[in-house]
Each structure stands twice: as C-alpha cells, then as structure tokens.
Design a protein around this motif. Structure first.
Motif, short mmCIF file in Angstrom:
data_model
loop_
_atom_site.label_atom_id
_atom_site.label_comp_id
_atom_site.label_asym_id
_atom_site.label_seq_id
_atom_site.Cartn_x
_atom_site.Cartn_y
_atom_site.Cartn_z
N TRP A 1 5.28 18.71 -2.03
CA TRP A 1 5.30 17.95 -3.28
C TRP A 1 4.20 18.35 -4.27
CZ3 TRP A 1 9.68 16.07 -4.44
CH2 TRP A 1 10.50 15.45 -3.50
N PHE B 1 -3.19 1.57 2.48
CA PHE B 1 -2.60 0.96 3.67
C PHE B 1 -3.25 1.50 4.95
CE2 PHE B 1 0.56 0.94 7.09
CZ PHE B 1 0.95 -0.39 7.09
N ILE C 1 2.57 -1.82 13.81
CA ILE C 1 1.60 -0.79 14.22
C ILE C 1 0.76 -1.31 15.39
CG2 ILE C 1 -0.46 0.50 13.49
CD1 ILE C 1 0.84 0.60 10.67
N PHE D 1 2.32 6.42 -4.76
CA PHE D 1 2.71 6.47 -3.35
C PHE D 1 1.51 6.86 -2.48
CE2 PHE D 1 4.18 9.05 0.27
CZ PHE D 1 4.93 8.11 0.94
N TYR E 1 9.68 7.16 -5.40
CA TYR E 1 8.73 6.27 -4.72
C TYR E 1 9.44 5.36 -3.70
CZ TYR E 1 5.41 2.48 -4.00
OH TYR E 1 4.60 1.55 -3.41
N LEU F 1 11.48 11.27 3.07
CA LEU F 1 10.17 11.61 2.47
C LEU F 1 10.25 12.90 1.67
CD1 LEU F 1 7.49 10.99 5.25
CD2 LEU F 1 7.75 9.75 3.12
N ALA G 1 10.71 7.18 -0.68
CA ALA G 1 9.63 7.62 0.22
C ALA G 1 9.10 6.44 1.04
CB ALA G 1 8.51 8.25 -0.59
N VAL G 2 8.94 5.30 0.39
CA VAL G 2 8.45 4.11 1.11
C VAL G 2 9.47 3.69 2.17
CG1 VAL G 2 7.84 1.66 0.88
CG2 VAL G 2 7.01 3.31 -0.78
N LEU H 1 9.11 5.96 5.09
CA LEU H 1 7.98 5.60 5.96
C LEU H 1 8.31 4.38 6.81
CD1 LEU H 1 4.76 6.04 3.78
CD2 LEU H 1 5.53 7.46 5.67
N MET I 1 4.40 9.63 -7.59
CA MET I 1 3.77 10.27 -6.44
C MET I 1 2.34 9.77 -6.21
SD MET I 1 3.56 12.33 -3.97
CE MET I 1 4.72 13.64 -3.81
N TYR J 1 4.23 -4.86 8.70
CA TYR J 1 3.94 -3.45 9.02
C TYR J 1 2.75 -3.34 9.98
CZ TYR J 1 6.77 -2.38 4.86
OH TYR J 1 7.76 -2.30 3.94
N TYR J 2 1.69 -4.07 9.66
CA TYR J 2 0.51 -4.01 10.54
C TYR J 2 0.84 -4.55 11.93
CZ TYR J 2 -2.77 -2.53 6.88
OH TYR J 2 -3.43 -1.81 5.92
N TYR K 1 3.20 -6.39 4.38
CA TYR K 1 2.04 -5.75 4.99
C TYR K 1 1.73 -6.35 6.36
CZ TYR K 1 0.59 -2.52 1.35
OH TYR K 1 0.54 -1.44 0.50
N PHE L 1 10.60 13.53 -6.55
CA PHE L 1 10.00 12.50 -5.70
C PHE L 1 10.42 11.11 -6.18
CE2 PHE L 1 6.73 9.53 -4.43
CZ PHE L 1 6.62 9.82 -3.09
N PHE M 1 4.20 17.81 3.85
CA PHE M 1 4.50 16.89 2.74
C PHE M 1 3.65 17.26 1.51
CE2 PHE M 1 3.69 12.98 0.34
CZ PHE M 1 4.97 12.49 0.18
N LEU N 1 -6.73 0.80 9.01
CA LEU N 1 -6.42 1.35 10.34
C LEU N 1 -7.42 2.43 10.71
CD1 LEU N 1 -2.53 1.74 10.07
CD2 LEU N 1 -3.76 0.10 11.47
#
Lengths: 482, 301
Positions: A20, B11, A464, B4, A189, A260, A192-193, A196, B1, A460-461, A457, A187, A16, B15
């Motif tokens: 980029w 983020f 994970i 991001f 944003y 991505l 890409a998000v 992910l 970019m 997402y957490y 968030y 790219f 990645f 972790l």
C-alpha cells in the motif's frame, strides 16, 4: 508459514506496508509483490515444491493462450486434457501413488498372485489439492468460453499462488479472482477493518476452539481401545469442533487477509452445524469445494437430470470423489459414501432444497422442530467425522462398536478431563456467538455496523484476551494435509 | 489509509505495552531451569555423580542419599537429546564426573519433548539454559509459549504472594509434595501415554547414546543406565514389544561398551504401593529408597 505463527505476524505487516505504500501506484508491481510474497509464504514450508506451482502456472497459462487461438474442437479438447492430465498427474503422483500401489498389491494377493512393488517415500506438497483445483477451474472455464484467457502472466501467477488462500482455500474460481488482479486496488478503510475483524475471529476459532479440542480428540482417538463408549462420543464431538474451528478459522483468516489487500474471496463456511438436514449442511460446509464439484463434475456428468438411477449414481460419484479428494485412505472414501447415504433420502423425496434460508430468521431461539432437525443433522455429522478422523476403516468400526456398547452409559473418563471441561465451556460460548451472528458472513461481522465503538473495542480486546488466556497447543491446520 | 494505520496502532499500543511489560516480569521469575543452570555453571566441575532424565528421575532421585557430590539435573519430560545438550553445554567442566546416571525408561528411546504434550517446555532450554534448540519466537518467549491464564497465575504467585516457583531441592531433586493418585487409573493412563506406534526416533536415540558413551569414555566417566521402578498397574499395561525393544537395545549397547552398566529396576520387588505417588512416579519415601539403592550399586561398581 502458518497463519497462527509469529512468522506470519511479521510477514503480513511487511507485505501490507510495501503493497500500500511502496508499490501502490503500479498495478504490475503490486501483482509482482503478491507473487513474490506468495512464493516466500509457500517456500517457508518447503521451497522445493514451489517448482510444482510454477510449472502448473506455466502449463495452464500456455494452455489458456493456445485455447484462444484454437478453433478446431478436437484441438481444444486436447489442450483441455493436457491441462487436466498435468495437474491431476501431479496430484495423483504426490497424493495417491502409494494408495493405488498398496491396493493393487493387496488385490493381486487376494486373487493368489504375489507381486513385488515398493511404495515410495513421497512428501505431500502442502495445499496441492487446493491450487490444482483452482488452476483447473481456469482452464475449464476458458475451454467452455466462460472466461477470456488472460494475456497477463503476472496476474495469472498471482491468481494461482495468491498466498492467503494458496494452501487451504477457499478454492477460488478464475472468474471471480483473476479479474481482480487486472484492476487497480484502492484502499478501503471499512473493508480493511472488516478484514482485520475476520482475521481475529478466525484466530479465535483456530487457537481457542480447534487447538484445545484437538488435544482432547487426539488423546481419545489415539487411545480409543482403552476408553468407554461415552468417552469416545466425547472424542468425536471434540473432533467435530476441532475440524470446524480449524478449517473455517483458516478460511476466515484467508478471507480477512485478502480483504486487507483489496480482494474479495468467496464465503467458505456458513454456520454448517446449524443445518437442518444434510443437504443444507453441504451447502454450508466447504462451499468452495462443494460448488467446484457441482460445477465441474456433477453438472457435466448429468447432475440431477435424467432418471432416479442417474441421480443416485451422480450423487454417489460426487460424494466418493469428494471424500477421496481429502486423502488417499479408505476412511475418506467411506466418509464420502456415508454422506451420500445421508443425502440420498432427501434427493429421492425431492427434499434436498427444503432448507435454503437461515434457520430461525429474526428469532433468538430455534423452534422445537428446528432444534430437533439441527440435533439430528449434527449427530449424523459427528458419526461421519469418526471415519474422517480414524486411522483406518478397522479403527473407525471398532470406535463405533465401542460407542454402541454398554460402556456408552459409563461416566466418561480420560486423560485431560479438566481441559475437556474448560474447552466444552468455550465451545458453548462459541456456539452462542455463532448462533447470534448466523445471518452474517462470519459470526462477529455485525459488530462493524451496529455496536458502539467502546463496545466493539471491549469485544475485540476480550477476544484477544481469550486467545492468549486459552491458547491450546499449536497444531498444524488439518486441511494442509489435503 | 492513514486513519486505518493510526487506529490500528492505537488499538495495538495497550497490547504492546502489556506484553512488553509481562515478558521481562515472567523471565525474571526464578524457576527450576534457571536454578539448575546456575548451579551447573558454578558447580559442574565439582559434581562426581550426575543424574539426568525426565520426571521419573526428577521425583525419583534425591542426591541427599547419594554419597559424594551428586546432582539431579533432570526436568519433567526432559528427553535424551536434551540430556545430551546439557551435558554438552558444560562439556569442559565435568572434570570430577565419575558417574553419569541415565534413566532408560519405557519411552526414553522413542520420545522427544518436542513431539509430546509438554513441548511448550522447549522455551526453558532456550531462555534459561541458553541452549538454542529453536529460533522460533514462540519458543523463545514466556508469553507466547504458555497461555496467559498460567502466566498471570505465575506473576501473582511470585510478585504478590511471594511464593517461590522453584520446586526442586538445592541438589535438584523434585521435593515438591505431590498428592497421591489412584494407582490403578494412573497406571493405565500413563502406560497409554507412553506407548508409541512411532519408532522412528530409535536410531537417532542410539546415535545420541553412542555419542554420550564415547564422550564419557574420553572423560573417564562411567555410565549407569537404569530403568526406574514403576507400580504393577503401570507395568502390566505396557506394550511388551516396546518394552522388549527398549531393554534389548540398551543391553546391546552395554555389551559393546565396557564403561557402561544397566540395571532394570522396573519391577524391583523392594518397591511397594506406598512408595509411589502415582503408578510411574515415586514419592519421597520411594525416592529415598531408589537413591540409596543406586548409591549401593555405584559403590559396588
């Protein structure tokens, strides 16, 4: 390289970053990086089989070039068949040689002739069925003049070997993916998000749902002779979620990873277990393969044109070949036949396109009729998966005969009951999330548009955390073997 | 970019902090592997009788009832290749080793830890024995090899509740209390679990055993192979061919090598239901009985 491995977690950011930051100004270099990265990704498993991919790439690129200049129809046909024979020849040798040989020997001995034939110890190259079909789509489309043959060898190599979908799809069409290698990628944003987010959801499906379900399904299927019918039903249900979590999880990671890098791949799964009939299931399950067969096999052999017998014949052909594509075993063929039998009544009654929209649009719950339809379709699917998972036809039938015996009413009992209960709980949560997100490309896609940052968030957490809390034993992706 | 990358890093920071704090915390928790490795590091040159093997030995051999300096170096699901790795690791230290006791159970010749449900334990050999079995990161990390739920339990138990996670005695015997389980049911499930259709590891196992025998011969060490006792519900569910292949293979090896003996105690009539915690594991009473029995066999050698 497995998507759910540390190796890939290191590989992906490196590629990645180079893509980029170092080669972003030069399209050729970006494509070269994709090719080299893809070869490393594939070679991580076994570098020897890279030669097959490279050979297929050269053959199909050359055929494409020749097709450009060939005007004579018979020459064009010869070129097309060259590509088909080379690609299917590799597939046939590596995947089906021993199967045909064994069955040939058995058939001869049945008629009283004993023949000596030694099967070969052949390793099946990972993903051969996927990239073979992908590269074939190019030659066929060029032959049909639906696609201009490419002059850009690098772009074509990148199209054949594109690492996110190289070993287990989605099987991309040249018409969709190849032109993306011609254009400069910028790219984005949000894209890409979103990528992910889809990767995260794919990892959840694979690591939490599929790997945990696999432990139970393996235990029950491997020792099915010792368990009651009720336990075997559970085994089949766990396998049903294992294969869905495993394969659709892989597709999610593949699509997310592509995003991505600025690429759009086709949706491969659209919540198939919420289908109201088998026809809908097949429009939602492994979409890239179903549509491949539809466009390159079903329609060319006549499709639903012609009389009833023609429709029935074509339906059986498509399902049997689709089954056989999955593996050189009668179980897969039987699985295909069974699905054809499920599909047939809908086809004959002209009801195979009744349910084309999303189930229960705008509602939290399905109607009782929809619930009943989903239940029946799910049950039929579970039954068919038994053939898919069984070691051989005998195993599948003995599995089924135990299910349909008195022991079906016994309390399920097997090694790993505690894991099964916690996995069942996770599956229920998973089904709820999938149901709530069934209108989207993937279950949690909506999060990007509607939820507050803090809520996003937390979710997402939580995902994970769930992955690390409940990660099962790492299993190979099932579809790698195809 | 840039946005991001910035947001992705932000983020990931919590972790990363969480994981980089957890890994050393987890590795710092003592366990059977680190304990036994330390013991062997300091005492391998004094051990005269070494027991290796899997849970059958771990719960079945109590060195307190064995004469001389003995040690139980087994671990749960420790397969023969790992026994050999431990032996090799201290190869220059076994100067006092007179007897090497290796269990040959129903599954021993065909199984490897890596291929079974307990494969997550491979990291223990990488991390605590410093035997590099794999370079995979997931097999060199506590966090990546066990799920977080279990890891959090371990941290809470050790750091907050001050409980010791070591479940073996000073001499390596698994003396943790194991609740008795239904013998009929565990007999069936364990036999199913231990029965294999894949015999591909047999030749490799024979090679490992031959290497161990050769090494023992040079070191003047006698090898005693034995099959641990199991309850009848386990034995009756075993596959006769697999069992026969196991016994025949080990008998052939013993015939060829004068420094080896084999004792099949699988159906030994001295062991009763009250000696088992489940159909293939002895309880403390059973372990005492087996240890004393093997001690007698050693003496009569």
């Amino acid at each position: 390289m497995l998507f759910n491995s540390i190796d890939f977690a290191i590989f992906l950011p490196i590629i990645f970053f180079i893509y980029w930051f170092l080669v972003n100004k030069n399209l050729k270099l970006q494509n070269l990086l994709v090719v080299l990265g893809s070869y490393v990704f594939y070679g991580w498993w076994d570098w020897r089989f890279l030669s097959l991919i490279i050979f297929s790439t050269i053959v199909d690129y050359t055929v494409g070039q020749k097709l450009r200049s060939a005007v004579n129809e018979s020459n064009r046909k010869i070129l097309l068949w060259t590509s088909i024979l080379v690609n299917l020849g590799f597939l046939g040798f590596f995947k089906y040689y021993n199967f045909f040989l064994d069955n040939f020997v058995t058939a001869f001995s049945f008629f009283g002739s004993e023949i000596q034939a030694n099967s070969l110890n052949i390793i099946l190259p990972v993903g051969i069925s996927f990239y073979t079909f992908q590269t074939l789509s190019y030659t066929i489309d060029v032959y049909k003049r639906k696609l201009e043959p490419t002059r850009d060898f690098l772009a074509f190599s990148a199209f054949v070997s594109f690492f996110p979908q190289l070993v287990a799809g989605p099987i991309e069409r040249a018409t969709n993916l190849l032109p993306q290698f011609y254009k400069k990628r910028t790219f984005n944003y949000n894209k890409a998000v979103d990528g992910l987010r889809q990767i995260l959801w794919g990892l959840f499906k694979k690591i939490v749902i599929a790997d945990n379900s696999a432990q139970i399904a393996n235990e029950i299927f491997n020792n099915s002779a010792d368990y009651s019918g009720s336990t075997l039903v559970l085994g089949a249900i766990f396998f049903t979620f294992q294969i869905y979590g495993d394969f659709s999880g892989y597709s999610d990671i593949a699509i997310g990873t592509s995003r991505l890098f600025g690429f759009n791949l086709m949706q491969n799964f659209a919540f198939p277990y919420f289908s109201r009939d088998i026809a809908e299931f097949w429009r939602r399950w492994h979409i890239s393969l179903s549509t491949w067969f539809r466009d390159y096999l079903y329609i060319p052999i006549g499709g639903s044109r012609g009389g009833t017998s023609m429709k029935v014949r074509n339906t059986f052909i498509i399902f049997i070949i689709s089954g056989f594509w999955h593996g050189a075993n009668w179980t897969f063929i039987f699985w295909g036949v069974l699905n054809a039998l499920y599909f047939l009544p809908l086809l004959l009654l002209n009801r195979n396109r009744t349910n084309t929209d999303t189930v229960a649009p705008g509602k939290y719950l399905p109607s009782s009729k929809e619930f009943y339809q989903i239940g029946i379709t799910f049950g039929l699917t579970v039954l068919a998966w038994i053939f898919f998972r069984a070691e051989n036809i005998g195993h599948a039938f003995s599995y089924l005969s135990t299910i349909f015996s008195k022991s079906l009413f016994e309390t399920p009992k097997f090694f790993g009951m505690r894991t099964a209960i916690s996995t069942l709980f996770l599956i229920i949560i998973f089904i709820i999330i999938e149901w709530l997100g069934r209108n989207e490309q993937y279950a949690i896609a909506k999060l990007g548009f509607t939820s507050k940052k803090s809520v996003r968030y937390v979710i997402y957490y939580s995902i994970i955390l769930a992955i690390f809390l409940f990660m099962g034993q790492q299993q190979q992706f099932i579809y790698f073997q195809f | 970019m840039k946005a991001f990358l910035k947001k992705t890093i932000i983020f990931l920071v919590p972790l990363a902090i969480f994981f980089s704090a957890m890994e050393p915390l987890l590795r710092n928790i003592p366990n059977d592997y680190s304990y036994k490795n330390n013991y062997l590091m300091n005492n391998s040159n004094k051990i005269s009788k070494l027991f290796l093997g899997s849970s059958h030995t771990y719960y079945g051999i109590n060195p307190d009832f064995i004469s001389g300096n003995s040690f139980n170096g087994s671990h749960i699901s420790q397969s023969i290749n790992l026994d050999y790795e431990i032996l090799k690791k201290y190869k220059n230290n076994w100067e006092a080793l007179e007897y090497l006791m290796i269990p040959i159970d129903y599954f021993t010749l065909f199984s490897r830890m890596r291929n079974g449900v307990e494969y997550w334990r491979v990291k223990n050999y990488n991390l605590y024995y410093d035997i590099q079995l794999s370079s995979k990161l997931s097999e060199n990390s506590e966090l990546l090899s066990i799920n977080l739920k279990s890891n959090i339990k371990r941290v809470v138990s050790y750091y907050l509740l001050n409980k010791t996670p070591i479940t073996c005695s000073k001499l390596g015997y698994g003396n943790i209390y194991v609740k008795s389980k239904d013998l009929a049911e565990t007999g069936k499930t364990a036999a199913i679990r231990h029965t294999t259709k894949d015999f591909s590891k047999l030749n490799e196992t024979i090679k490992i055993l031959e290497e161990i025998i050769d090494w023992a011969s040079i070191n003047n060490t006698k090898i005693i192979f034995y099959t641990t006792p199991a309850y009848t519900t386990y034995v009756s569910n075993l596959d006769a061919d697999q069992l026969e292949l196991t016994i025949n293979t080990i008998n052939k090896l013993v015939e060829k090598n004068t420094n080896c003996s084999y004792f099949n105690l699988l159906e030994d009539s001295d062991f009763y239901a009250s000696d088992f915690s489940d159909a293939d594991h002895l309880n403390q009473e059973g372990a005492k009985k087996l240890s004393m029995k093997l001690n007698e066999l050693i003496i009569t050698q």
